[in-house]
Design a protein around this motif. Sequence first.
Motif, mmCIF file in Angstrom:
data_model
loop_
_atom_site.group_PDB
_atom_site.id
_atom_site.type_symbol
_atom_site.label_atom_id
_atom_site.label_comp_id
_atom_site.label_asym_id
_atom_site.label_seq_id
_atom_site.Cartn_x
_atom_site.Cartn_y
_atom_site.Cartn_z
ATOM 1 N N ALA A 138 64.863 -4.883 48.280
ATOM 2 C CA ALA A 138 64.085 -4.933 47.209
ATOM 3 C C ALA A 138 62.504 -4.118 47.910
ATOM 4 O O ALA A 138 61.957 -3.490 47.198
ATOM 5 C CB ALA A 138 63.534 -6.383 47.053
ATOM 6 N N GLU A 139 62.625 -3.980 49.233
ATOM 7 C CA GLU A 139 61.421 -3.327 49.734
ATOM 8 C C GLU A 139 61.586 -1.901 49.603
ATOM 9 O O GLU A 139 60.821 -1.013 49.077
ATOM 10 C CB GLU A 139 61.400 -3.586 51.244
ATOM 11 C CG GLU A 139 60.143 -2.727 52.131
ATOM 12 C CD GLU A 139 60.160 -3.145 53.483
ATOM 13 O OE1 GLU A 139 59.566 -2.218 54.306
ATOM 14 O OE2 GLU A 139 60.626 -4.011 54.024
ATOM 15 N N VAL A 140 62.931 -1.238 49.613
ATOM 16 C CA VAL A 140 63.093 0.198 49.425
ATOM 17 C C VAL A 140 62.943 0.540 47.869
ATOM 18 O O VAL A 140 62.344 1.286 47.467
ATOM 19 C CB VAL A 140 64.648 0.257 49.807
ATOM 20 C CG1 VAL A 140 65.021 1.833 49.385
ATOM 21 C CG2 VAL A 140 64.806 0.272 51.099
ATOM 22 N N HIS A 141 63.643 -0.567 47.091
ATOM 23 C CA HIS A 141 63.508 -0.489 45.411
ATOM 24 C C HIS A 141 62.009 -0.307 45.247
ATOM 25 O O HIS A 141 61.652 0.677 44.236
ATOM 26 C CB HIS A 141 64.031 -1.628 44.933
ATOM 27 C CG HIS A 141 64.093 -1.541 43.697
ATOM 28 N ND1 HIS A 141 62.867 -1.864 42.676
ATOM 29 C CD2 HIS A 141 65.078 -1.128 42.703
ATOM 30 C CE1 HIS A 141 63.416 -1.700 41.314
ATOM 31 N NE2 HIS A 141 64.560 -1.388 41.246
ATOM 32 N N ASP A 142 61.127 -0.833 45.603
ATOM 33 C CA ASP A 142 59.585 -1.129 45.246
ATOM 34 C C ASP A 142 59.235 0.040 45.714
ATOM 35 O O ASP A 142 58.279 0.782 44.974
ATOM 36 C CB ASP A 142 58.991 -2.422 46.055
ATOM 37 C CG ASP A 142 59.349 -3.693 45.306
ATOM 38 O OD1 ASP A 142 60.023 -3.796 44.415
ATOM 39 O OD2 ASP A 142 59.111 -4.709 46.004
ATOM 40 N N ARG A 143 59.450 0.576 47.000
ATOM 41 C CA ARG A 143 58.851 1.968 47.343
ATOM 42 C C ARG A 143 59.458 3.084 46.792
ATOM 43 O O ARG A 143 58.696 4.113 46.466
ATOM 44 C CB ARG A 143 58.997 1.872 48.977
ATOM 45 C CG ARG A 143 58.186 0.824 49.824
ATOM 46 C CD ARG A 143 58.351 0.974 51.003
ATOM 47 N NE ARG A 143 57.821 2.292 51.482
ATOM 48 C CZ ARG A 143 58.035 2.775 52.913
ATOM 49 N NH1 ARG A 143 59.081 2.043 53.447
ATOM 50 N NH2 ARG A 143 57.586 3.743 53.313
ATOM 51 N N THR A 147 58.677 0.391 41.090
ATOM 52 C CA THR A 147 58.782 -1.012 40.055
ATOM 53 C C THR A 147 59.302 -2.111 40.849
ATOM 54 O O THR A 147 59.229 -2.230 41.964
ATOM 55 C CB THR A 147 59.882 -0.596 39.063
ATOM 56 O OG1 THR A 147 61.254 -0.348 40.171
ATOM 57 C CG2 THR A 147 59.637 0.724 38.331
ATOM 58 N N ASP A 148 59.052 -3.140 40.070
ATOM 59 C CA ASP A 148 59.022 -4.630 40.487
ATOM 60 C C ASP A 148 60.490 -4.887 40.844
ATOM 61 O O ASP A 148 61.106 -5.006 39.708
ATOM 62 C CB ASP A 148 58.499 -5.580 39.766
ATOM 63 C CG ASP A 148 58.437 -6.886 40.194
ATOM 64 O OD1 ASP A 148 58.843 -7.278 41.373
ATOM 65 O OD2 ASP A 148 58.081 -7.851 39.691
ATOM 66 N N GLY A 149 60.988 -5.173 41.930
ATOM 67 C CA GLY A 149 62.329 -5.608 41.911
ATOM 68 C C GLY A 149 62.800 -6.825 42.064
ATOM 69 O O GLY A 149 63.840 -7.147 42.489
ATOM 70 N N VAL A 179 65.089 2.163 54.907
ATOM 71 C CA VAL A 179 64.260 3.683 54.368
ATOM 72 C C VAL A 179 65.110 4.184 53.065
ATOM 73 O O VAL A 179 64.764 4.908 52.320
ATOM 74 C CB VAL A 179 64.492 4.746 55.185
ATOM 75 C CG1 VAL A 179 63.420 4.380 56.289
ATOM 76 C CG2 VAL A 179 65.962 5.061 56.146
ATOM 77 N N SER A 180 66.400 3.508 52.940
ATOM 78 C CA SER A 180 67.259 3.782 51.757
ATOM 79 C C SER A 180 68.219 2.575 51.517
ATOM 80 O O SER A 180 68.454 1.928 52.344
ATOM 81 C CB SER A 180 68.022 4.958 52.055
ATOM 82 O OG SER A 180 68.718 5.504 50.694
ATOM 83 N N SER A 181 68.590 2.499 50.109
ATOM 84 C CA SER A 181 69.501 1.432 49.720
ATOM 85 C C SER A 181 70.330 1.667 48.600
ATOM 86 O O SER A 181 69.970 2.613 47.773
ATOM 87 C CB SER A 181 68.724 0.007 49.751
ATOM 88 O OG SER A 181 67.986 -0.094 48.606
ATOM 89 N N TRP A 196 75.172 1.983 41.907
ATOM 90 C CA TRP A 196 73.964 1.694 41.154
ATOM 91 C C TRP A 196 72.588 1.501 42.186
ATOM 92 O O TRP A 196 73.013 1.463 43.503
ATOM 93 C CB TRP A 196 73.973 0.494 40.280
ATOM 94 C CG TRP A 196 75.081 0.404 39.378
ATOM 95 C CD1 TRP A 196 76.264 -0.301 39.393
ATOM 96 C CD2 TRP A 196 75.086 0.594 38.201
ATOM 97 N NE1 TRP A 196 76.755 -0.057 38.180
ATOM 98 C CE2 TRP A 196 76.070 0.419 37.352
ATOM 99 C CE3 TRP A 196 73.904 0.954 37.286
ATOM 100 C CZ2 TRP A 196 76.310 0.789 36.154
ATOM 101 C CZ3 TRP A 196 73.977 1.658 35.946
ATOM 102 C CH2 TRP A 196 75.100 1.307 35.227
ATOM 103 N N GLY A 197 71.668 1.974 41.729
ATOM 104 C CA GLY A 197 70.324 1.620 42.549
ATOM 105 C C GLY A 197 70.134 2.365 43.600
ATOM 106 O O GLY A 197 69.495 1.985 44.709
ATOM 107 N N GLY A 198 70.824 3.567 43.861
ATOM 108 C CA GLY A 198 70.509 4.380 45.129
ATOM 109 C C GLY A 198 69.025 4.992 45.060
ATOM 110 O O GLY A 198 68.625 5.589 44.191
ATOM 111 N N GLY A 199 68.324 4.632 46.178
ATOM 112 C CA GLY A 199 66.866 5.041 46.100
ATOM 113 C C GLY A 199 66.702 5.122 47.699
ATOM 114 O O GLY A 199 67.165 4.326 48.690
ATOM 115 N N THR A 200 65.740 6.240 47.882
ATOM 116 C CA THR A 200 65.053 6.441 49.290
ATOM 117 C C THR A 200 63.875 6.471 49.088
ATOM 118 O O THR A 200 63.235 7.151 48.309
ATOM 119 C CB THR A 200 65.733 7.650 49.758
ATOM 120 O OG1 THR A 200 67.093 7.795 49.851
ATOM 121 C CG2 THR A 200 65.257 8.094 51.061
ATOM 122 N N VAL A 201 63.011 5.754 50.318
ATOM 123 C CA VAL A 201 61.483 5.991 50.394
ATOM 124 C C VAL A 201 61.294 7.555 50.461
ATOM 125 O O VAL A 201 61.787 8.411 51.016
ATOM 126 C CB VAL A 201 61.073 5.128 51.414
ATOM 127 C CG1 VAL A 201 61.446 3.544 51.202
ATOM 128 C CG2 VAL A 201 61.397 5.670 52.789
#
Length: 272
Positions: A138-143, A147-149, A179-181, A196-201
């Motif tokens: 969730a920390e990665v998602h928000d950064r 958006t609100d995870g 740093v990524s999830s 789904w949801g691959g994201g990196t700060v």
Amino acid sequence: MDHDEVRELFDRRMRREAPADGPGCRVERVGDVVRQTGPPEAWNGVLWSGLTDATADAAIAEQIRHFTALGQEFEWKLYAHDEPHDLGARLRAAGFTAGPREALMVAEADRIAALGSAPPDGVELVPVKDAAGVDLMAEVHDRAFATDGTRLRRWLVRQLAEAPGTVVAVVAVADGRPVSSARMELVPGTGFAGLWGGGTVPEWRGRGLYRSLVAHRARIAAARGCRWLQVDASDDSRPILSRLGFATLSTTTPYDYRPEPRPHYCAEATTG
């Protein structure tokens, strides 16, 4: 890969005959619409429809009645090859809001797994097994997405607790910080696994983390007998996935419907 053949397989297994994708969810066919209904934190919406000019508007109205009666927001997942051709316009006219269009991309899991892609030096890929791991995601998602995870966090915690075989989640950690999830949804009996949801700060982008997380999930999918990987790819991820060997089969657009808030009436009070 025969694109038309795989797209038909996807439509049949993941849309027309889709099983429920998590605890507390049910999938039902109502007329020419297949929908999933579940708890508020789950995905609620229309998976598939086989509509015509004559039946579309009534079917749209029925789904609005169904989910509104439950107080649920829901999504109509519209694909470019769905009929009728003006279904998107009909949804907008009924009060839906269209989100960004994404590419439906598919690849064979074992081929992506064979590519291999180690994370950068100093980065460890850590499996997510519990609420503490979901907090890191969730920390990665928000950064990453700004958006609100919160809703995603509640759903993942429930999935991991009640249906751990249907989801794989991983977080990349560097110097003790996430740093990524990303996550992968495994749909038993379909041969497909969804990425789904691959994201990196922001400060870690461009270092190969996204590619590493794709390969990591592909290896798990292949080991569990899933033949196909499926992604709804944004404009940012589509070029990376194309270079890895994913093929674009169609496009998909989320149409979201949010029920009008119900009026609140104060209880009558007397002062004597």
